[in-house]
Design an enzyme around this catalytic site. Structure first.
Site, PDB file in Angstrom:
ATOM      1  N   LEU A 127       0.760  -1.226   0.008  1.00  0.00           N
ATOM      2  CA  LEU A 127       0.216   0.107   0.246  1.00  0.00           C
ATOM      3  C   LEU A 127       1.002   1.450   0.226  1.00  0.00           C
ATOM      4  O   LEU A 127       1.348   1.628   1.015  1.00  0.00           O
ATOM      5  CB  LEU A 127      -0.770  -0.093   1.250  1.00  0.00           C
ATOM      6  CG  LEU A 127      -1.697  -1.329   1.356  1.00  0.00           C
ATOM      7  CD1 LEU A 127      -2.807  -1.191   2.768  1.00  0.00           C
ATOM      8  CD2 LEU A 127      -2.538  -1.633   0.134  1.00  0.00           C
ATOM      9  N   ALA A 185      -0.326   4.443  -1.784  1.00  0.00           N
ATOM     10  CA  ALA A 185      -1.224   5.680  -2.004  1.00  0.00           C
ATOM     11  C   ALA A 185      -1.241   6.633  -1.310  1.00  0.00           C
ATOM     12  O   ALA A 185      -1.746   7.812  -1.682  1.00  0.00           O
ATOM     13  CB  ALA A 185      -2.561   4.919  -2.556  1.00  0.00           C
ATOM     14  N   GLY A 186      -0.862   6.782  -0.177  1.00  0.00           N
ATOM     15  CA  GLY A 186      -1.281   7.878   0.897  1.00  0.00           C
ATOM     16  C   GLY A 186      -0.387   9.121   0.700  1.00  0.00           C
ATOM     17  O   GLY A 186       0.687   8.979   0.115  1.00  0.00           O
ATOM     18  N   GLN A 228      -5.589   3.683  -6.429  1.00  0.00           N
ATOM     19  CA  GLN A 228      -6.677   4.031  -5.729  1.00  0.00           C
ATOM     20  C   GLN A 228      -6.904   5.471  -5.815  1.00  0.00           C
ATOM     21  O   GLN A 228      -6.107   6.484  -5.506  1.00  0.00           O
ATOM     22  CB  GLN A 228      -6.084   3.875  -4.041  1.00  0.00           C
ATOM     23  CG  GLN A 228      -7.287   3.997  -3.069  1.00  0.00           C
ATOM     24  CD  GLN A 228      -6.679   4.092  -1.683  1.00  0.00           C
ATOM     25  OE1 GLN A 228      -5.649   4.118  -1.341  1.00  0.00           O
ATOM     26  NE2 GLN A 228      -7.642   3.659  -0.920  1.00  0.00           N
ATOM     27  N   GLY A 277      -9.533   4.405   2.705  1.00  0.00           N
ATOM     28  CA  GLY A 277      -9.161   3.326   3.733  1.00  0.00           C
ATOM     29  C   GLY A 277      -8.406   2.215   2.970  1.00  0.00           C
ATOM     30  O   GLY A 277      -8.132   2.224   1.929  1.00  0.00           O
ATOM     31  N   THR A 278      -7.983   1.363   4.001  1.00  0.00           N
ATOM     32  CA  THR A 278      -7.089   0.214   3.735  1.00  0.00           C
ATOM     33  C   THR A 278      -7.698  -0.965   2.795  1.00  0.00           C
ATOM     34  O   THR A 278      -7.271  -1.360   1.887  1.00  0.00           O
ATOM     35  CB  THR A 278      -6.381  -0.388   4.987  1.00  0.00           C
ATOM     36  OG1 THR A 278      -7.240  -0.669   5.850  1.00  0.00           O
ATOM     37  CG2 THR A 278      -5.119   0.506   5.279  1.00  0.00           C
ATOM     38  N   GLY A 280      -4.842  -1.131  17.297  1.00  0.00           N
ATOM     39  CA  GLY A 280      -5.663  -2.164  17.188  1.00  0.00           C
ATOM     40  C   GLY A 280      -5.128  -3.214  17.714  1.00  0.00           C
ATOM     41  O   GLY A 280      -4.058  -4.018  17.723  1.00  0.00           O
ATOM     42  N   ASN A 307      -1.986  -4.800  16.195  1.00  0.00           N
ATOM     43  CA  ASN A 307      -1.831  -5.090  14.779  1.00  0.00           C
ATOM     44  C   ASN A 307      -0.707  -4.422  14.213  1.00  0.00           C
ATOM     45  O   ASN A 307      -0.728  -3.108  14.106  1.00  0.00           O
ATOM     46  CB  ASN A 307      -3.240  -4.697  14.279  1.00  0.00           C
ATOM     47  CG  ASN A 307      -3.237  -5.013  12.832  1.00  0.00           C
ATOM     48  OD1 ASN A 307      -2.471  -5.536  12.165  1.00  0.00           O
ATOM     49  ND2 ASN A 307      -4.462  -4.244  12.103  1.00  0.00           N
ATOM     50  N   HIS A 347      28.643  26.426   6.500  1.00  0.00           N
ATOM     51  CA  HIS A 347      29.197  27.388   7.368  1.00  0.00           C
ATOM     52  C   HIS A 347      28.984  27.582   8.718  1.00  0.00           C
ATOM     53  O   HIS A 347      27.636  28.122   9.220  1.00  0.00           O
ATOM     54  CB  HIS A 347      29.278  28.889   7.042  1.00  0.00           C
ATOM     55  CG  HIS A 347      29.597  29.194   5.477  1.00  0.00           C
ATOM     56  ND1 HIS A 347      30.794  28.785   4.922  1.00  0.00           N
ATOM     57  CD2 HIS A 347      28.646  29.441   4.375  1.00  0.00           C
ATOM     58  CE1 HIS A 347      30.497  29.118   3.451  1.00  0.00           C
ATOM     59  NE2 HIS A 347      29.211  29.590   3.228  1.00  0.00           N
TER      60      HIS A 347
END
Length: 393
Positions: free
Chosen positions: A6, A8-9, A78, A83-84, A135, A160, A308
């Site tokens: 994944l 796409a974010g 996507q 969402g996932t 989670g 998770n 510098h």
């Protein structure tokens, strides 16, 4: 096994570093963050990589091409960030058989992901001290019996870790309803798999979710420490390179420089003379760290210059940043508490006693600028000579 990555974010919590670069393509050590995820999948036995892309998708496409490390590559788009589960469904037409899902902004140890693939269907779990912000898996031995989001009374300490291996039929279970936060969650797909299959919780030894700038520092600390010492560039005179240091071809390290690894000096970079680089530091392509400069535990992306008599500690500088002579970065609060910074309008703790600044692409500071700990400079921001910056700009 196919591996869906994944990527796409946009990475709004990583702003301003993601103003022009998708979060999965932010560099960690010698390659993009998502490339570390892809490498882990390939090492675990993936025979095809499917990248789900969206924001600045061409960056991901151009990096991976049609094959990566001898493994075929496909891309799925996507169209909206919903969402996932929605992200995985974008890749549905390519799925044929059991498939893995990995977050392209997470880092895992390779052995644990290999064990995850072998245990299919399975979910990666990571033991945390306080699971209430994650989670959390419910288990019966090694078998997953459920998952609950951010519980007040966690059933286990197993968070998770965002890596899964699903059975083939899960391909038809991806169209889940919107959750309370308005997203289609992959955990709802997992819940159905748990109902119909024996799902193994595979505890990973190491895991990092790279969502905010200080976690980008942590990611570089991890991956730079994994490098092997290699000196291919031009190291001149009495330059002193200690520990795990990589100097790529076409990089120059001048006399009087001390580099204490782990550190990576990339092609086209110029360090010194009389500079001090220490901690887990990335000096990106075509960067310049000049005379009398100390850079500590910092990420300098391509084309950035600290030329510098400056100090930069525990900071992330985007591409083409230029710090004027005498720019000094504070990275420690006087009360010893963790440094705080603003993420998406909310003031939050970095959890780090030392943390400097985040500078977006093209930032320029004037001479003798002082930057306070936790300050964020937006893309293209500037300062005036002698200015003390204590608030985000």
């Amino acid at each position: 096994m196919q591996a869906v990555v994944l990527a796409a974010g946009e990475g709004t919590r990583m702003r301003p570093l993601t103003a022009q670069t998708p979060k999965p393509m932010l560099q960690v050590a010698d390659r993009p963050l998502v490339a570390h995820t892809a490498d882990t999948a390939v090492e675990a036995g993936a025979d095809e990589l499917i990248f789900v892309v969206g924001y600045e998708a061409d960056d991901v496409r151009s990096y991976f091409g049609d094959t990566y490390r001898g493994v075929p590559v496909r891309f799925a788009v996507q169209e909206e960030q919903q969402g996932t589960a929605d992200a995985v469904e974008a890749a549905r037409e390519y799925l044929d058989g059991p498939f893995a899902v990995l977050n392209g902004d997470n880092l895992y140890d390779e052995a644990s992901v290999a064990a995850l693939f072998d245990a299919a269907p399975a979910i990666a779990a990571y033991s945390v001290e306080d699971p209430r912000n994650y989670g959390v898996l419910s288990t019966d031995g090694e078998t997953v019996t459920g998952i609950v989001e951010k519980p007040d009374d966690p059933p286990t300490d197993l968070a998770n870790a965002g890596a899964y291996v699903f059975p083939a039929e899960a391909r038809d279970w991806l169209d889940v309803p919107l959750s309370e936060r308005g997203e289609r969650e992959i955990t709802d797909v997992l819940a159905r798999v748990v109902d119909e299959h024996s799902v193994t919780a595979v505890e990973v030894d190491r895991w990092l979710d790279v969502g905010r700038p200080w976690e980008l520092l942590a990611a570089n600390e991890w991956k730079l420490a994994d490098m092997d010492r290699r000196i291919d560039g031009d190291v001149r005179g009495d330059a002193d390179l200690r520990g795990t240091v990589v100097v790529e071809e076409d990089a120059v390290v001048e006399p009087g420089v001390t580099i204490e690894g782990p550190a990576l000096v990339q092609s086209g970079a110029h360090v010194g003379p009389n500079a001090y680089v220490r901690g887990a530091t990335l000096v990106g392509e075509d960067c310049h760290v000049g005379h009398g400069v100390e850079v500590k535990n910092t990420v300098l992306y391509a084309g950035s210059n600290v030329p510098h008599v400056s100090y930069v500690g525990d900071s992330v500088l985007g591409t083409d940043v230029n710090f004027g002579a005498g720019t000094q970065v504070a990275n420690l609060r006087h009360d010893g508490e963790p440094v705080r910074m603003t993420v998406k309008g909310e003031r939050v703790s970095t959890g780090r006693r030392k943390f400097g600044v985040v500078a977006g692409d093209g930032v320029k500071t004037a001479i003798n600028t002082s930057l306070n700990a936790g300050v964020v400079l937006d893309t293209g921001a500037t300062t005036t000579p002698g200015e003390s910056v204590t608030r985000d700009r």
